[in-house]
Design an enzyme around this catalytic site. Structure first.
Site, PDB file in Angstrom:
ATOM      1  N   HIS A 121       0.826  -1.209   0.000  1.00 34.86           N
ATOM      2  CA  HIS A 121       0.000   0.000   0.000  1.00 34.86           C
ATOM      3  C   HIS A 121       0.853   1.250   0.000  1.00 34.86           C
ATOM      4  O   HIS A 121       2.082   1.194   0.150  1.00 34.86           O
ATOM      5  CB  HIS A 121      -0.932   0.006   1.224  1.00 34.86           C
ATOM      6  CG  HIS A 121      -0.200  -0.015   2.544  1.00 34.86           C
ATOM      7  ND1 HIS A 121       0.395   1.103   3.084  1.00 34.86           N
ATOM      8  CD2 HIS A 121       0.038  -1.028   3.413  1.00 34.86           C
ATOM      9  CE1 HIS A 121       0.953   0.793   4.244  1.00 34.86           C
ATOM     10  NE2 HIS A 121       0.763  -0.500   4.457  1.00 34.86           N
ATOM     11  N   CYS A 127       2.920  -5.046   6.715  1.00 35.16           N
ATOM     12  CA  CYS A 127       2.672  -4.664   5.326  1.00 35.16           C
ATOM     13  C   CYS A 127       3.903  -4.049   4.676  1.00 35.16           C
ATOM     14  O   CYS A 127       4.884  -3.713   5.327  1.00 35.16           O
ATOM     15  CB  CYS A 127       1.511  -3.670   5.260  1.00 35.16           C
ATOM     16  SG  CYS A 127      -0.084  -4.371   5.723  1.00 35.16           S
TER      17      CYS A 127
END
Length: 207
Positions: free
Chosen positions: A167, A183
């Site tokens: 992301h 992440c």
């Protein structure tokens, strides 16, 4: 314990408290220094050390060939190198190759390696802390909608592993550092480009 070791431990503890799959250090330099009890000289030293780390990472930030990592490039292929903090992308026909700097998980315990794939693509993602994050940090909000305060930035690629994503981030200071709860983060302009190049089913390998 030396002062340098104490400084590193304080900084690591603060970042761990603020980091959350993209929810990283958002305080300005002075506030950060005050939060961990540093004077201005120590803060300058902390920034110098961080800069040195980033320069060291860049030394291994180099183009790679896809063949040692994938049998083919069907649907495109993404390789995330945790050590060099870099993401490599090859299009299916291999006519496009991209190399992006990334943020990576704070600790080895939060790091997952192996093969997965893109299962969902979202522009303007919403963010909710995982149960484990909420347990560690009950003061965190239960929900953050799309916008400048969202720790997932402007775009997100959801992986087949639950809670794992590639992301964007609005906090550009995190790129090139250990600053997430699992992440992989990119600059918003880079995730927007990668988003346009990937598809559902794009192969992903984290090493």
């Amino acid at each position: 314990m030396s002062s340098d070791t104490q400084l590193r431990l304080k900084r690591r503890a603060l970042m761990a408290g603020l980091g959350a799959c993209g929810l990283g250090v958002a305080a300005p330099r002075l506030a950060l220094a005050q939060a961990i009890g540093l004077n201005d000289a120590a803060t300058t030293e902390m920034e110098r050390q961080a800069g040195s780390t980033i320069r060291h990472n860049i030394s291994s930030f180099r183009a790679l060939d896809w063949r040692p990592y994938f049998e083919n490039t069907r649907n495109g292929a993404i390789l995330v190198d945790i050590t060099s903090r870099a993401l490599h992308f090859w299009s299916e026909d291999q006519s496009i190759y991209k190399l992006y700097p990334t943020s990576v998980p704070l600790t080895d315990d939060l790091t997952r390696r192996g093969r997965t794939s893109v299962v969902k693509k979202v522009v303007g993602p919403e963010w909710r802390p995982t149960p484990a994050m909420k347990l560690r940090n009950p003061e965190w909000p239960d929900y953050v909608g799309p916008g400048p305060d969202n720790p997932l930035g402007t775009h997100a690629l959801y992986l087949s592993w639950q809670y794992y994503r590639i992301h964007g981030t609005h906090d550009t200071r995190k790129i090139g550092r250990r600053s997430s709860n699992g992440c992989i983060g990119l600059y918003n302009e880079h995730i927007a480009e990668l988003f346009s190049l990937t598809k559902i089913g794009t192969q992903v390998l984290l090493i």
